[in-house]
Design a protein around this motif. Sequence first.
Motif, PDB file in Angstrom:
ATOM      1  N   LEU A 103    -117.343  29.289  29.143  1.00  0.00           N
ATOM      2  CA  LEU A 103    -117.301  29.683  27.742  1.00  0.00           C
ATOM      3  C   LEU A 103    -117.247  28.462  26.829  1.00  0.00           C
ATOM      4  O   LEU A 103    -116.744  27.402  27.229  1.00  0.00           O
ATOM      5  N   ASN A 104    -117.735  28.607  25.615  1.00  0.00           N
ATOM      6  CA  ASN A 104    -117.674  27.523  24.633  1.00  0.00           C
ATOM      7  C   ASN A 104    -116.228  27.239  24.233  1.00  0.00           C
ATOM      8  O   ASN A 104    -115.364  28.116  24.326  1.00  0.00           O
ATOM      9  N   PRO A 105    -115.929  26.019  23.773  1.00  0.00           N
ATOM     10  CA  PRO A 105    -114.542  25.663  23.406  1.00  0.00           C
ATOM     11  C   PRO A 105    -113.953  26.542  22.309  1.00  0.00           C
ATOM     12  O   PRO A 105    -112.737  26.650  22.196  1.00  0.00           O
ATOM     13  N   GLU A 106    -114.783  27.178  21.487  1.00  0.00           N
ATOM     14  CA  GLU A 106    -114.265  27.998  20.397  1.00  0.00           C
ATOM     15  C   GLU A 106    -113.494  29.221  20.888  1.00  0.00           C
ATOM     16  O   GLU A 106    -112.769  29.851  20.124  1.00  0.00           O
ATOM     17  N   PHE A 107    -113.666  29.561  22.179  1.00  0.00           N
ATOM     18  CA  PHE A 107    -112.956  30.705  22.750  1.00  0.00           C
ATOM     19  C   PHE A 107    -111.740  30.254  23.564  1.00  0.00           C
ATOM     20  O   PHE A 107    -111.309  30.946  24.484  1.00  0.00           O
TER      21      PHE A 107
END
Length: 319
Positions: free
Chosen positions: A196-200
Motif C-alpha cells: 500500500l502507498n504511505p498515505e494509508f
Amino acid sequence: MNARGGRGAQPPPEDTSSPYFLHPSDNPGVIFVPRQLIGSNYTTWSRSFTIALLAKNKLVFVDGSIPWPNREDLLYQPWISCNSMAIAWLRNSVSSQICSSIMYLDDAYEIWSDLKERFSIGDSARLYQLRQQLVSLSQGNSDVSSYFTNLRIVWDEFKNSQPISWCTCARCTCHSAARWHQHQENDCTMQILISLNPEFSQSRSHILSITPLPSLSKVFALVIQEERQRHIEGNQSTPPVPSEQPFANATSNYGRCLSNFLCTHCGRTNHGVDRCFYLHDFPPGFGREKNKPSNATGSGGSGFSGGRSEFQNHNNTDQ
C-alpha cells in the motif's frame, strides 16, 4: 443405485439430481470456459472448467468417482453417454494443438489426468514468475480497488499452486487444512499491507493492531473506507474566494470610456452628440443665471447667454 456403476436400478430420466441426467440443452458443442487451455493457463482453466462441471453435475465422470462400468451393468449406456459428453466438452475447451493430442482417448477421467500431469502446478518457472510479481507489485497510481484486484489475481494462482495441506491422517483430525488456509490468508494480507502507498499508514497500523488478523475482505473494506473518506474531505474543502480585480478593472474601464466621450458637434469631451447643449439647447436656469429671478422681457436671451458662457468656461477648465 450404486454410485460406482455397480448393478442396480436405473435412475429415471426425469431425476435431475442424478449425474446420469442429461438436460436437453446439454450437447457436444457447448463451450464451458471463455478461454481455452493453451498450457500456461492450466491453473485458471482447470478451476473454471471444474466449476462448470459441478454446475452440470458431471464432475464425477472426470475425477474418476464413477469408473467405467461393465457392459452387463444397467448403467453402462447412460455412463457412455455422459462420458462422451464430458469428452466433447473437454475437447472444446482446449486449443487445437492440445486437442489433437487427446483425440484418441476415450475416457474423460484419462483425459483429465493427462492434462493435469502435463500442465499442472509442477512448473517451477511459473511459480518463480508468480512470486516475482507478488514481490514487485505495489499500489502506485492505482486506486485501492484496482490494486487489490490485481494482487488477488496473482495471489490466487500462486495459492492454488501450493499443497492443500500437509496432513497425513487418513481422516483428518488435526485441522491441518484449515490452519494452512488461514496461514495463506494472513500471508496475502501482509502482502497487501506492505504494497500500500504511505498515505494509508494509519489504516495499516490499525489493521496490524487487530488480533487475530482480519480477513482479506475486512482488510479491503477498511482500506477502501479510508480512501473514500479522503475523497470526501477533498471535495468539502473551502472553495477559493472570487477575486474582485475583474470588477475593479471593469469600473476603471467604464470611467476611462466616459472621459473619452467626444461630441462630434461641438468638439468637446465628457458628453456625446445626443446630449450636446449647443445642439439641443441649454436647460432653463443653466449657469449663473439659474438663481436670479427671471425678467419679464429678454429673460430667455439673458439666460441663454449666461448659460452658454458658463458652459464654455466650464468646458475650458476641464480641458
